[in-house]
Design an enzyme around this catalytic site. Structure first.
Site, PDB file in Angstrom:
ATOM      1  N   ILE A  29       0.828  -1.202   0.000  1.00  0.00           N
ATOM      2  CA  ILE A  29       0.000   0.000   0.000  1.00  0.00           C
ATOM      3  C   ILE A  29       0.867   1.259   0.000  1.00  0.00           C
ATOM      4  O   ILE A  29       0.672   2.167  -0.800  1.00  0.00           O
ATOM      5  CB  ILE A  29      -0.954  -0.004   1.229  1.00  0.00           C
ATOM      6  CG1 ILE A  29      -1.928  -1.187   1.147  1.00  0.00           C
ATOM      7  CG2 ILE A  29      -1.684   1.330   1.374  1.00  0.00           C
ATOM      8  CD1 ILE A  29      -2.874  -1.181  -0.043  1.00  0.00           C
ATOM      9  N   CYS A  83      -5.656  -9.189   4.723  1.00  0.00           N
ATOM     10  CA  CYS A  83      -6.782  -8.446   5.314  1.00  0.00           C
ATOM     11  C   CYS A  83      -7.940  -9.333   5.735  1.00  0.00           C
ATOM     12  O   CYS A  83      -8.323  -9.336   6.905  1.00  0.00           O
ATOM     13  CB  CYS A  83      -7.314  -7.444   4.293  1.00  0.00           C
ATOM     14  SG  CYS A  83      -6.024  -6.363   3.740  1.00  0.00           S
ATOM     15  N   LYS A 138     -14.251   0.112   7.500  1.00  0.00           N
ATOM     16  CA  LYS A 138     -13.201  -0.684   6.855  1.00  0.00           C
ATOM     17  C   LYS A 138     -13.253  -2.145   7.310  1.00  0.00           C
ATOM     18  O   LYS A 138     -13.227  -3.072   6.504  1.00  0.00           O
ATOM     19  CB  LYS A 138     -11.839  -0.067   7.182  1.00  0.00           C
ATOM     20  CG  LYS A 138     -10.649  -0.958   6.915  1.00  0.00           C
ATOM     21  CD  LYS A 138     -10.363  -1.098   5.441  1.00  0.00           C
ATOM     22  CE  LYS A 138      -9.392  -2.229   5.199  1.00  0.00           C
ATOM     23  NZ  LYS A 138      -8.824  -2.264   3.898  1.00  0.00           N
TER      24      LYS A 138
HETATM   25  N1  SAJ Z   1     -11.997 -15.652  -1.869  1.00  0.00           N
HETATM   26  C1  SAJ Z   1     -12.836 -16.757  -1.886  1.00  0.00           C
HETATM   27  N2  SAJ Z   1     -14.057 -16.618  -2.459  1.00  0.00           N
HETATM   28  C2  SAJ Z   1     -14.474 -15.445  -3.005  1.00  0.00           C
HETATM   29  C3  SAJ Z   1     -13.630 -14.323  -2.978  1.00  0.00           C
HETATM   30  C4  SAJ Z   1     -12.396 -14.458  -2.393  1.00  0.00           C
HETATM   31  O1  SAJ Z   1     -12.497 -17.830  -1.404  1.00  0.00           O
HETATM   32  O2  SAJ Z   1     -15.592 -15.400  -3.505  1.00  0.00           O
HETATM   33  C5  SAJ Z   1     -10.686 -15.750  -1.238  1.00  0.00           C
HETATM   34  C6  SAJ Z   1      -9.556 -15.461  -2.192  1.00  0.00           C
HETATM   35  O3  SAJ Z   1      -9.170 -16.613  -2.887  1.00  0.00           O
HETATM   36  C7  SAJ Z   1      -8.501 -14.928  -1.254  1.00  0.00           C
HETATM   37  C8  SAJ Z   1      -9.273 -14.218  -0.175  1.00  0.00           C
HETATM   38  O4  SAJ Z   1     -10.589 -14.720  -0.262  1.00  0.00           O
HETATM   39  O5  SAJ Z   1      -7.778 -16.007  -0.670  1.00  0.00           O
HETATM   40  C9  SAJ Z   1      -9.303 -12.715  -0.220  1.00  0.00           C
HETATM   41  O6  SAJ Z   1      -9.256 -12.226  -1.527  1.00  0.00           O
HETATM   42  P1  SAJ Z   1     -10.011 -10.919  -2.047  1.00  0.00           P
HETATM   43  O7  SAJ Z   1      -9.626 -10.754  -3.458  1.00  0.00           O
HETATM   44  O8  SAJ Z   1     -11.431 -10.994  -1.751  1.00  0.00           O
HETATM   45  O9  SAJ Z   1      -9.475  -9.745  -1.124  1.00  0.00           O
HETATM   46  P2  SAJ Z   1      -8.010  -9.148  -0.738  1.00  0.00           P
HETATM   47  O10 SAJ Z   1      -7.626  -9.644   0.604  1.00  0.00           O
HETATM   48  O11 SAJ Z   1      -7.028  -9.329  -1.831  1.00  0.00           O
HETATM   49  O12 SAJ Z   1      -8.352  -7.586  -0.584  1.00  0.00           O
HETATM   50  C10 SAJ Z   1      -9.365  -7.167   0.295  1.00  0.00           C
HETATM   51  C11 SAJ Z   1     -10.292  -6.200  -0.436  1.00  0.00           C
HETATM   52  N3  SAJ Z   1     -11.485  -5.947   0.363  1.00  0.00           N
HETATM   53  C12 SAJ Z   1     -12.713  -6.121  -0.138  1.00  0.00           C
HETATM   54  O13 SAJ Z   1     -12.947  -6.519  -1.241  1.00  0.00           O
HETATM   55  C13 SAJ Z   1     -13.823  -5.781   0.797  1.00  0.00           C
HETATM   56  C14 SAJ Z   1      -9.535  -4.906  -0.721  1.00  0.00           C
HETATM   57  O14 SAJ Z   1     -10.410  -3.947  -1.289  1.00  0.00           O
HETATM   58  C15 SAJ Z   1      -8.977  -4.330   0.566  1.00  0.00           C
HETATM   59  O15 SAJ Z   1      -8.187  -3.201   0.315  1.00  0.00           O
HETATM   60  C16 SAJ Z   1      -8.086  -5.364   1.189  1.00  0.00           C
HETATM   61  O16 SAJ Z   1      -8.827  -6.558   1.435  1.00  0.00           O
HETATM   62  C17 SAJ Z   1      -7.577  -4.772   2.474  1.00  0.00           C
HETATM   63  O17 SAJ Z   1      -6.442  -4.273   2.450  1.00  0.00           O
HETATM   64  O18 SAJ Z   1      -8.320  -4.706   3.445  1.00  0.00           O
END
Ligand code: SAJ
Length: 418
Positions: free
Chosen positions: A12, A253, A199
């Protein structure tokens, strides 16, 4: 406001520093890791992100970004360091407090301190503001939680809306001034406490929703239906958005932030349950693979884990569920891990073909696009392909003796006909 110091040159802080430097601020990029600062000075990118290399080059030409290993006086300080969680689930503020302590050394009257790192709802009031006040200097403060998703960080930093949780009107105006230099999304002003709550709620919403999808996958296996197809159809409803099941939740996160609510409030019951469901997915995957191997009575096998990053098309393996799956399976079997992007001494990145030739079982954990190119009939050694992301299709297995099994499909639908 002319000079800004960004503390934490990570996923970030570094892109934020570049965006600010590109907008004309004089930006100092500080990190406690001397190696990171040295390599930034040499112009090396610490990680890959769309558009980051070009932006870094552009900013180098402008000479507005300077990596530093010590803090200097500045008009504003932006803290973007990690916040893991503690044993008791509360946010571990040690990196943040350390950053604030080093800011206090150089802080001057009227400085603006911005915190981007995710924190618990009461952390500003109870720990962060009191520590800043100890210096007896007049300061402005805002909590501006970062919102960008790894893989699309720069785009989201520019285009997402931002919430500014400011302590005073003056702090809100000064912070808005800085962010509006590169943010095209809407900027909302509120208190630090509400900014923190919103958040943590965002990531909790995703975590609980993913847990629901994972529970649906287990129910589907129990009752004998295809969860992927059912979710797709349910999501046709205009007010339904069920997330996808998978091998668990990784990243810096979503597996961490929801715990902050659990640590701060006994009311967070559903959140705790969801966290535990998602955390138990790697065990489920490992167990299912083990059961399949036993059922087919395979001996002396090698398992190829496809994908180690926590999600597709990124090089980020923080909190990846693949680690746990690997640890569990390697207790019983020889396991090789492949990932196109993750660099690590136990992850192979460039010899997919070699790995596939040696293995009898493939377990797809991360749905990197390039795995779509695998044609399993080229590897007659394969017996089982276990897919946790509904990624492979019959085309990948056409002409292969291997059977395709998917997480979240009932025994009647597993294996796919091919
Ligand atoms: N995942 C699933 N099923 C889904 C979606 C995701 O199993 O339907 C898994 C992914 O494979 C991964 C994890 O969840 O292992 C998280 O991935 P992600 O792409 O949903 O999120 P992050 O951790 O890369 O980023 C998140 C985001 N938050 C949201 O979408 C609410 C991002 O916007 C934030 O900035 C970030 O967390 C953060 O820094 O908080």
């Amino acid at each position: 406001m002319k000079r800004i110091t960004v503390l934490g040159m990570g996923y970030i802080g570094f892109p934020t520093a570049l965006l600010l430097a590109n907008s004309g601020y004089k930006v100092f990029g500080f990190d406690i890791d001397q190696n990171r600062i040295n390599s930034l000075k040499l112009g090396k990118l610490p990680f890959k992100e769309n558009g980051l290399e070009e932006l870094f080059k552009k900013v180098k030409r402008k000479k507005t970004f300077k990596p530093v290993s010590g803090l200097e006086a500045s008009d504003a300080f932006i803290i973007a360091v990690p916040t893991p969680h503690l044993e008791n689930k509360l946010a571990d503020l040690s990196y943040i407090l350390r950053a604030i302590n080093s800011i206090r050394e150089v802080m001057e009257d009227g400085n603006l301190i911005i915190l981007e790192s995710t924190i618990g709802v009461n952390d500003c009031d109870k720990q962060i503001i009191p520590l800043l006040k100890k210096k007896n200097k007049r300061f402005l403060f805002a909590h501006v939680p970062e919102k960008a998703i790894p893989g699309n960080t720069l785009y989201e930093m520019v285009n997402n809306g931002r919430v500014i949780g400011a302590l005073t009107k003056e702090a809100a105006a000064a912070t808005k001034d800085i962010y509006s230099s590169f943010v095209k999304g809407k900027i909302f002003i509120t208190t630090p406490k509400i900014a923190a709550a919103a958040k943590v709620m965002e990531n909790t919403y995703r975590d609980v929703n993913i847990a629901l999808a994972n529970e649906f996958a287990k129910i589907a296996e129990d009752l004998g239906f295809n969860v992927w197809e059912a979710i797709e159809l349910a999501n046709k409803h205009p007010r339904v958005n069920i997330h996808q099941p998978g091998p668990g939740v990784g990243g810096h996160c979503i597996p961490i932030d929801p715990w902050f609510f659990v640590g701060e409030s006994v009311q967070a019951e559903l959140i705790k349950k969801a966290r535990n469901i998602n955390d138990s997915m790697p065990q489920k995957v490992a167990k299912d693979v083990e059961k399949l191997i036993e059922k087919l009575d395979l001996k002396n096998i090698t398992i190829a884990i496809l994908g180690y990053a926590y999600k597709k098309n990124v090089d980020d393996a923080r909190e990846t569920p693949a680690k746990k799956v690997y640890q569990l399976l390697s207790k019983k079997y020889k396991v090789l891990i492949h990932d196109f992007y993750v660099r690590s001494n136990f992850v192979v990145s460039n010899e997919l073909n070699q790995i596939l030739k040696q293995s009898q079982v493939a377990v797809l954990l991360t749905d990197h696009d390039e795995y779509k190119k695998i044609i399993f009939r080229k590897y007659p050694n394969f017996k089982i392909v276990y897919d946790t992301r509904n990624f492979f299709s019959i085309d990948n297995l056409k002409g292969s003796a291997a059977k395709l099994f998917k997480l979240g499909k009932g025994p009647n639908e597993n294996p796919d006909s091919h």
